[in-house]
Design a protein around this motif. Sequence first.
Motif, PDB file in Angstrom:
ATOM      1  N   HIS A  39     -93.472  70.639 -41.492  1.00 49.89           N
ATOM      2  CA  HIS A  39     -94.253  69.663 -42.252  1.00 49.89           C
ATOM      3  C   HIS A  39     -95.696  69.736 -41.784  1.00 49.89           C
ATOM      4  N   LYS A  40     -96.602  69.961 -42.703  1.00 50.17           N
ATOM      5  CA  LYS A  40     -98.021  70.038 -42.380  1.00 50.17           C
ATOM      6  C   LYS A  40     -98.666  68.704 -42.716  1.00 50.17           C
ATOM      7  N   LEU A  41     -99.376  68.144 -41.758  1.00 52.70           N
ATOM      8  CA  LEU A  41    -100.038  66.864 -41.944  1.00 52.70           C
ATOM      9  C   LEU A  41    -101.311  67.050 -42.776  1.00 52.70           C
ATOM     10  N   ASN A  42    -101.500  66.208 -43.756  1.00 54.90           N
ATOM     11  CA  ASN A  42    -102.729  66.196 -44.548  1.00 54.90           C
ATOM     12  C   ASN A  42    -103.225  64.759 -44.554  1.00 54.90           C
ATOM     13  N   MET A  43    -104.321  64.514 -43.857  1.00 55.44           N
ATOM     14  CA  MET A  43    -104.781  63.138 -43.645  1.00 55.44           C
ATOM     15  C   MET A  43    -105.935  62.713 -44.548  1.00 55.44           C
ATOM     16  N   LEU A  44    -106.238  63.466 -45.597  1.00 56.18           N
ATOM     17  CA  LEU A  44    -107.374  63.096 -46.437  1.00 56.18           C
ATOM     18  C   LEU A  44    -107.136  61.765 -47.154  1.00 56.18           C
ATOM     19  N   PRO A  80    -104.348  59.603 -46.874  1.00 60.01           N
ATOM     20  CA  PRO A  80    -103.916  58.526 -45.968  1.00 60.01           C
ATOM     21  C   PRO A  80    -105.044  58.046 -45.054  1.00 60.01           C
ATOM     22  N   GLY A  81    -105.953  58.949 -44.665  1.00 57.92           N
ATOM     23  CA  GLY A  81    -107.073  58.548 -43.816  1.00 57.92           C
ATOM     24  C   GLY A  81    -108.004  57.594 -44.530  1.00 57.92           C
ATOM     25  N   GLN A  82    -108.274  57.870 -45.811  1.00 60.67           N
ATOM     26  CA  GLN A  82    -109.116  56.957 -46.592  1.00 60.67           C
ATOM     27  C   GLN A  82    -108.467  55.584 -46.710  1.00 60.67           C
ATOM     28  N   LEU A  96    -106.790  57.949 -35.587  1.00 62.39           N
ATOM     29  CA  LEU A  96    -107.346  58.978 -34.710  1.00 62.39           C
ATOM     30  C   LEU A  96    -106.262  59.897 -34.160  1.00 62.39           C
ATOM     31  N   LEU A  97    -105.116  59.350 -33.825  1.00 61.92           N
ATOM     32  CA  LEU A  97    -104.000  60.155 -33.326  1.00 61.92           C
ATOM     33  C   LEU A  97    -103.514  61.127 -34.404  1.00 61.92           C
ATOM     34  N   LEU A  98    -103.351  60.642 -35.617  1.00 57.80           N
ATOM     35  CA  LEU A  98    -102.892  61.506 -36.705  1.00 57.80           C
ATOM     36  C   LEU A  98    -103.914  62.593 -37.042  1.00 57.80           C
ATOM     37  N   VAL A  99    -105.190  62.260 -36.973  1.00 59.99           N
ATOM     38  CA  VAL A  99    -106.225  63.270 -37.227  1.00 59.99           C
ATOM     39  C   VAL A  99    -106.213  64.329 -36.119  1.00 59.99           C
ATOM     40  N   ALA A 100    -105.985  63.907 -34.880  1.00 57.83           N
ATOM     41  CA  ALA A 100    -105.898  64.867 -33.776  1.00 57.83           C
ATOM     42  C   ALA A 100    -104.710  65.813 -33.973  1.00 57.83           C
ATOM     43  N   ILE A 101    -103.590  65.289 -34.435  1.00 59.03           N
ATOM     44  CA  ILE A 101    -102.421  66.127 -34.707  1.00 59.03           C
ATOM     45  C   ILE A 101    -102.732  67.113 -35.827  1.00 59.03           C
ATOM     46  N   GLU A 102    -103.389  66.638 -36.879  1.00 56.88           N
ATOM     47  CA  GLU A 102    -103.744  67.525 -37.985  1.00 56.88           C
ATOM     48  C   GLU A 102    -104.702  68.620 -37.530  1.00 56.88           C
ATOM     49  N   LEU A 103    -105.669  68.275 -36.686  1.00 57.89           N
ATOM     50  CA  LEU A 103    -106.602  69.279 -36.182  1.00 57.89           C
ATOM     51  C   LEU A 103    -105.889  70.335 -35.350  1.00 57.89           C
TER      52      LEU A 103
END
Length: 112
Positions: free
Chosen positions: A36-41, A43-45, A85-92
Amino acid sequence: MMQPENKLKFFTSEVRFLEKSKQKCEKTTYKNRYKHKLNMLWPGQTMLKIVGMFLLIGILFWLLKCRVSASAAFVLAGVVFAVLLLLVAIELHQDRVLNEIAMRENEEKYGE
């Protein structure tokens, strides 16, 4: 009932099959790295909008002298922001790993 020679043939063919399947699983490719690839665009908004709403609610309670409710709203905003921030770090991290794999596959394919 199986003859001993047939049992041996069956066993050796099974061992060869398992060795081939292990070899296939060991090579990490771009397609099989992450299930599963995280995409936070999007959900981040949405999470940033939620943080903004909690901050506004906190400011409103702070102006109405409800310090406990304001503090709770500020804490909730902080928690949602920390999760973001945690989810964005995982996505990065996922992007970095997938980029390295793609570069390696590109070098193997084109020899650059």
